[in-house]
Scaffold this motif. Structure first.
Motif, PDB file in Angstrom:
ATOM      1  N   PHE A  43       2.498   4.305  -5.438  1.00  0.00           N
ATOM      2  CA  PHE A  43       3.246   3.620  -4.382  1.00  0.00           C
ATOM      3  C   PHE A  43       2.354   3.253  -3.198  1.00  0.00           C
ATOM      4  O   PHE A  43       2.788   2.550  -2.277  1.00  0.00           O
ATOM      5  CB  PHE A  43       4.421   4.490  -3.914  1.00  0.00           C
ATOM      6  CG  PHE A  43       5.456   4.681  -4.985  1.00  0.00           C
ATOM      7  CD1 PHE A  43       6.447   3.733  -5.182  1.00  0.00           C
ATOM      8  CD2 PHE A  43       5.406   5.780  -5.825  1.00  0.00           C
ATOM      9  CE1 PHE A  43       7.384   3.886  -6.187  1.00  0.00           C
ATOM     10  CE2 PHE A  43       6.348   5.948  -6.831  1.00  0.00           C
ATOM     11  CZ  PHE A  43       7.339   4.994  -7.023  1.00  0.00           C
ATOM     12  N   TRP A  44       1.111   3.688  -3.232  1.00  0.00           N
ATOM     13  CA  TRP A  44       0.162   3.401  -2.155  1.00  0.00           C
ATOM     14  C   TRP A  44      -0.172   1.911  -2.026  1.00  0.00           C
ATOM     15  O   TRP A  44      -0.214   1.385  -0.898  1.00  0.00           O
ATOM     16  CB  TRP A  44      -1.099   4.231  -2.384  1.00  0.00           C
ATOM     17  CG  TRP A  44      -2.232   3.963  -1.470  1.00  0.00           C
ATOM     18  CD1 TRP A  44      -2.375   4.367  -0.173  1.00  0.00           C
ATOM     19  CD2 TRP A  44      -3.437   3.251  -1.786  1.00  0.00           C
ATOM     20  NE1 TRP A  44      -3.578   3.959   0.341  1.00  0.00           N
ATOM     21  CE2 TRP A  44      -4.246   3.268  -0.635  1.00  0.00           C
ATOM     22  CE3 TRP A  44      -3.906   2.618  -2.934  1.00  0.00           C
ATOM     23  CZ2 TRP A  44      -5.501   2.661  -0.597  1.00  0.00           C
ATOM     24  CZ3 TRP A  44      -5.141   2.005  -2.908  1.00  0.00           C
ATOM     25  CH2 TRP A  44      -5.939   2.030  -1.748  1.00  0.00           C
ATOM     26  N   PRO A  45      -0.392   1.169  -3.126  1.00  0.00           N
ATOM     27  CA  PRO A  45      -0.724  -0.256  -2.973  1.00  0.00           C
ATOM     28  C   PRO A  45       0.328  -1.037  -2.192  1.00  0.00           C
ATOM     29  O   PRO A  45       0.003  -1.911  -1.391  1.00  0.00           O
ATOM     30  CB  PRO A  45      -0.825  -0.750  -4.420  1.00  0.00           C
ATOM     31  CG  PRO A  45      -1.128   0.457  -5.218  1.00  0.00           C
ATOM     32  CD  PRO A  45      -0.433   1.582  -4.542  1.00  0.00           C
ATOM     33  N   PRO A  86       5.359 -16.633  -8.255  1.00  0.00           N
ATOM     34  CA  PRO A  86       5.160 -16.212  -6.856  1.00  0.00           C
ATOM     35  C   PRO A  86       4.656 -14.782  -6.696  1.00  0.00           C
ATOM     36  O   PRO A  86       4.055 -14.463  -5.669  1.00  0.00           O
ATOM     37  CB  PRO A  86       6.556 -16.380  -6.241  1.00  0.00           C
ATOM     38  CG  PRO A  86       7.239 -17.367  -7.112  1.00  0.00           C
ATOM     39  CD  PRO A  86       6.728 -17.106  -8.492  1.00  0.00           C
ATOM     40  N   VAL A  87       4.917 -13.927  -7.677  1.00  0.00           N
ATOM     41  CA  VAL A  87       4.485 -12.531  -7.574  1.00  0.00           C
ATOM     42  C   VAL A  87       3.472 -12.146  -8.651  1.00  0.00           C
ATOM     43  O   VAL A  87       3.088 -10.988  -8.761  1.00  0.00           O
ATOM     44  CB  VAL A  87       5.691 -11.565  -7.618  1.00  0.00           C
ATOM     45  CG1 VAL A  87       6.553 -11.754  -6.394  1.00  0.00           C
ATOM     46  CG2 VAL A  87       6.508 -11.743  -8.892  1.00  0.00           C
ATOM     47  N   LEU A 102      -0.739  -2.656 -14.204  1.00  0.00           N
ATOM     48  CA  LEU A 102      -1.181  -2.551 -12.819  1.00  0.00           C
ATOM     49  C   LEU A 102      -0.496  -3.586 -11.941  1.00  0.00           C
ATOM     50  O   LEU A 102      -0.202  -3.329 -10.762  1.00  0.00           O
ATOM     51  CB  LEU A 102      -2.699  -2.721 -12.756  1.00  0.00           C
ATOM     52  CG  LEU A 102      -3.504  -1.587 -13.404  1.00  0.00           C
ATOM     53  CD1 LEU A 102      -4.945  -2.020 -13.649  1.00  0.00           C
ATOM     54  CD2 LEU A 102      -3.460  -0.331 -12.549  1.00  0.00           C
ATOM     55  N   ALA A 103      -0.209  -4.747 -12.510  1.00  0.00           N
ATOM     56  CA  ALA A 103       0.437  -5.810 -11.740  1.00  0.00           C
ATOM     57  C   ALA A 103       1.804  -5.382 -11.227  1.00  0.00           C
ATOM     58  O   ALA A 103       2.258  -5.847 -10.176  1.00  0.00           O
ATOM     59  CB  ALA A 103       0.569  -7.058 -12.604  1.00  0.00           C
ATOM     60  N   GLY A 113       8.701  -3.065 -11.096  1.00  0.00           N
ATOM     61  CA  GLY A 113       8.216  -4.352 -10.633  1.00  0.00           C
ATOM     62  C   GLY A 113       9.086  -4.932  -9.527  1.00  0.00           C
ATOM     63  O   GLY A 113       8.581  -5.485  -8.541  1.00  0.00           O
ATOM     64  N   ARG A 114      10.393  -4.798  -9.664  1.00  0.00           N
ATOM     65  CA  ARG A 114      11.297  -5.302  -8.626  1.00  0.00           C
ATOM     66  C   ARG A 114      11.150  -4.507  -7.334  1.00  0.00           C
ATOM     67  O   ARG A 114      11.187  -5.063  -6.234  1.00  0.00           O
ATOM     68  CB  ARG A 114      12.743  -5.252  -9.116  1.00  0.00           C
ATOM     69  CG  ARG A 114      13.114  -6.355 -10.090  1.00  0.00           C
ATOM     70  CD  ARG A 114      14.608  -6.435 -10.284  1.00  0.00           C
ATOM     71  NE  ARG A 114      15.143  -5.196 -10.861  1.00  0.00           N
ATOM     72  CZ  ARG A 114      15.240  -4.948 -12.152  1.00  0.00           C
ATOM     73  NH1 ARG A 114      14.827  -5.859 -13.022  1.00  0.00           N
ATOM     74  NH2 ARG A 114      15.743  -3.820 -12.594  1.00  0.00           N
ATOM     75  N   ALA A 115      10.987  -3.188  -7.459  1.00  0.00           N
ATOM     76  CA  ALA A 115      10.909  -2.335  -6.273  1.00  0.00           C
ATOM     77  C   ALA A 115       9.618  -2.550  -5.486  1.00  0.00           C
ATOM     78  O   ALA A 115       9.611  -2.444  -4.255  1.00  0.00           O
ATOM     79  CB  ALA A 115      11.030  -0.870  -6.682  1.00  0.00           C
ATOM     80  N   LEU A 116       8.531  -2.862  -6.201  1.00  0.00           N
ATOM     81  CA  LEU A 116       7.221  -2.915  -5.558  1.00  0.00           C
ATOM     82  C   LEU A 116       6.654  -4.324  -5.432  1.00  0.00           C
ATOM     83  O   LEU A 116       5.536  -4.489  -4.951  1.00  0.00           O
ATOM     84  CB  LEU A 116       6.228  -2.038  -6.338  1.00  0.00           C
ATOM     85  CG  LEU A 116       6.577  -0.554  -6.424  1.00  0.00           C
ATOM     86  CD1 LEU A 116       5.513   0.198  -7.227  1.00  0.00           C
ATOM     87  CD2 LEU A 116       6.726   0.062  -5.041  1.00  0.00           C
ATOM     88  N   ARG A 117       7.394  -5.322  -5.818  1.00  0.00           N
ATOM     89  CA  ARG A 117       6.847  -6.679  -5.819  1.00  0.00           C
ATOM     90  C   ARG A 117       6.537  -7.150  -4.401  1.00  0.00           C
ATOM     91  O   ARG A 117       7.220  -6.780  -3.436  1.00  0.00           O
ATOM     92  CB  ARG A 117       7.798  -7.654  -6.509  1.00  0.00           C
ATOM     93  CG  ARG A 117       9.072  -7.951  -5.782  1.00  0.00           C
ATOM     94  CD  ARG A 117       9.878  -9.036  -6.505  1.00  0.00           C
ATOM     95  NE  ARG A 117      10.014  -8.747  -7.916  1.00  0.00           N
ATOM     96  CZ  ARG A 117      10.636  -9.555  -8.783  1.00  0.00           C
ATOM     97  NH1 ARG A 117      11.156 -10.702  -8.371  1.00  0.00           N
ATOM     98  NH2 ARG A 117      10.725  -9.232 -10.049  1.00  0.00           N
ATOM     99  N   PRO A 118       5.517  -7.969  -4.261  1.00  0.00           N
ATOM    100  CA  PRO A 118       5.174  -8.512  -2.939  1.00  0.00           C
ATOM    101  C   PRO A 118       6.310  -9.345  -2.346  1.00  0.00           C
ATOM    102  O   PRO A 118       7.067  -9.992  -3.073  1.00  0.00           O
ATOM    103  CB  PRO A 118       3.944  -9.383  -3.230  1.00  0.00           C
ATOM    104  CG  PRO A 118       3.388  -8.841  -4.508  1.00  0.00           C
ATOM    105  CD  PRO A 118       4.569  -8.384  -5.305  1.00  0.00           C
TER     106      PRO A 118
END
Length: 362
Positions: free
Chosen positions: A350-352, A147-148, A81-82, A43-48
């Motif tokens: 990792f695509w999203p 926020p995310v 998924l989130a 979650g930390r690596a991919l968060r918006p």
């Protein structure tokens, strides 16, 4: 990491049926979500990123790229998924009553085109059970910082064995009453090619009373929604096989009735322009085609809807978004938000994050 997933896809997933691969892959996402250290690290690596957020439909989206309906049909894996960086997740399609869908095999890959064909037939647990599952998932989502935390949309469709407009409206009312209180927005799905008679609901004379019934039911079910609009946002999802004149007619109806947006588009029954061998295409049989072959028509529809509606409607672009260039092209055509599904299957978890970054216009 993209290379690792492609190797996994080619050696593990590709040899098995597409539907089985989906169940295994989604099961892995849900299992991963049950491991706190792992899910938090991902979650930390991919968060918006904060600058990617957008205000759309009276809601704050962490980014403009979401997961289209069809992946999480039963609303039971939203938090997992989130963690993959989606700005929003659309669950469903959910019908008024539970149904098994069409007989298997019912999902096929055209790997040369990076496309899918499905005739799933809205297999799902039904609105009553889905509401319970979604309520559980929303409680889990509350642990993600606001926020995310992704927006959650709910896509509703027609139960297969419901016949006639009056009964169909009652079916959609049932789903709306149960699911609107749990949805940040609703999508009225009248465009899947896999439920008999469903696409007939795109005709204005049928769509008008259906929209009005769903709006009325949602307003009764959610008198104080969690957004700046004062009602649960409602969008209509339409098919790429509609003629341009019909796309315009649906857009004008949406404006007239105060619908908040249009999702363009669903899957197509066309098989034009495929590189996959014709014999393989024929063997797959009927169903909706998704992926890059749909991109041109889907982009044209976004452009047409925006030209017709001006700023009056939110447009969610779906269909064939696979690359950063695809994302930017839909935004340039007038889309407010983007959705993907088939690219997720071919390019992995990792695509999203890559597409969401591309969708940031700054």
């Amino acid at each position: 990491m993209g290379f690792v997933y492609k190797l996994l896809f080619r050696t593990v997933f590709a040899p098995m049926s597409a539907e089985r691969a989906h169940h295994i892959g989604f099961g892995a996402i849900k299992a991963f979500d049950r491991v706190p250290v792992a899910r938090e690290a991902v979650g930390r690596a991919l968060r918006p990123r904060p600058e990617e957020s957008a205000e759309v439909l009276g809601l704050r989206f962490p980014n403009r790229f979401g997961l289209a309906a069809g992946f999480d049909k039963n609303a039971d894996g939203v938090r997992g998924l989130a963690r993959l960086g989606f700005g929003y997740i659309e669950v469903g399609t959910i019908t008024g009553r539970a149904q098994p869908g069409n007989p298997a095999p019912r999902m096929f890959r055209f790997t040369r085109d990076r496309a899918l064909v499905n005739r799933m037939g809205f297999n799902n647990v039904g609105a009553d059970a889905a509401a319970v599952r979604l309520a559980d998932q929303r409680r889990l989502l509350e642990r993600i910082p606001a926020p995310v935390r992704p927006v959650v949309g709910v896509n509703i469709g027609k139960t297969k064995d419901v016949a006639g407009l009056e009964a169909t409206i009652a079916d959609y009312r049932h789903s709306t009453g149960l699911l609107a209180p749990l949805a940040d927005y609703l999508v009225l799905n009248v465009s899947s090619p896999n439920t008999p008679g469903l696409r007939d609901l795109q005709a204005v004379e049928s769509l008008r009373p259906l929209i009005q019934a769903v709006q009325e039911t949602a307003a009764q079910a959610v008198p104080h929604p969690r957004n700046a609009l004062g009602h649960v946002p409602l969008l209509v999802k339409i098919a790429p096989d509609l003629a341009d004149a019909d796309v315009v007619a649906v857009t004008e109806l949406a404006l007239e009735l105060g619908v908040d947006g249009v999702v363009a588009s669903n899957t197509t029954i066309s098989r034009e322009g495929l590189r996959t061998d014709a014999e393989r295409v024929g063997a797959a049989g009927p169903g909706g085609l998704s992926g890059p072959p749909l991109a041109g028509r889907a982009c044209d529809m976004v452009r047409l809807i925006r030209r017709t509606a001006g700023p009056g409607l939110t447009v969610i672009a779906a269909g064939g978004i696979e690359t950063a260039a695809d994302a930017r092209a839909r935004l340039a055509a007038g889309a407010d938000l983007l959705q993907g599904y088939t690219g997720f299957i071919y390019h992995g978890p990792f695509w999203p994050r890559r597409i969401a970054a591309a969708a940031y216009p700054g």
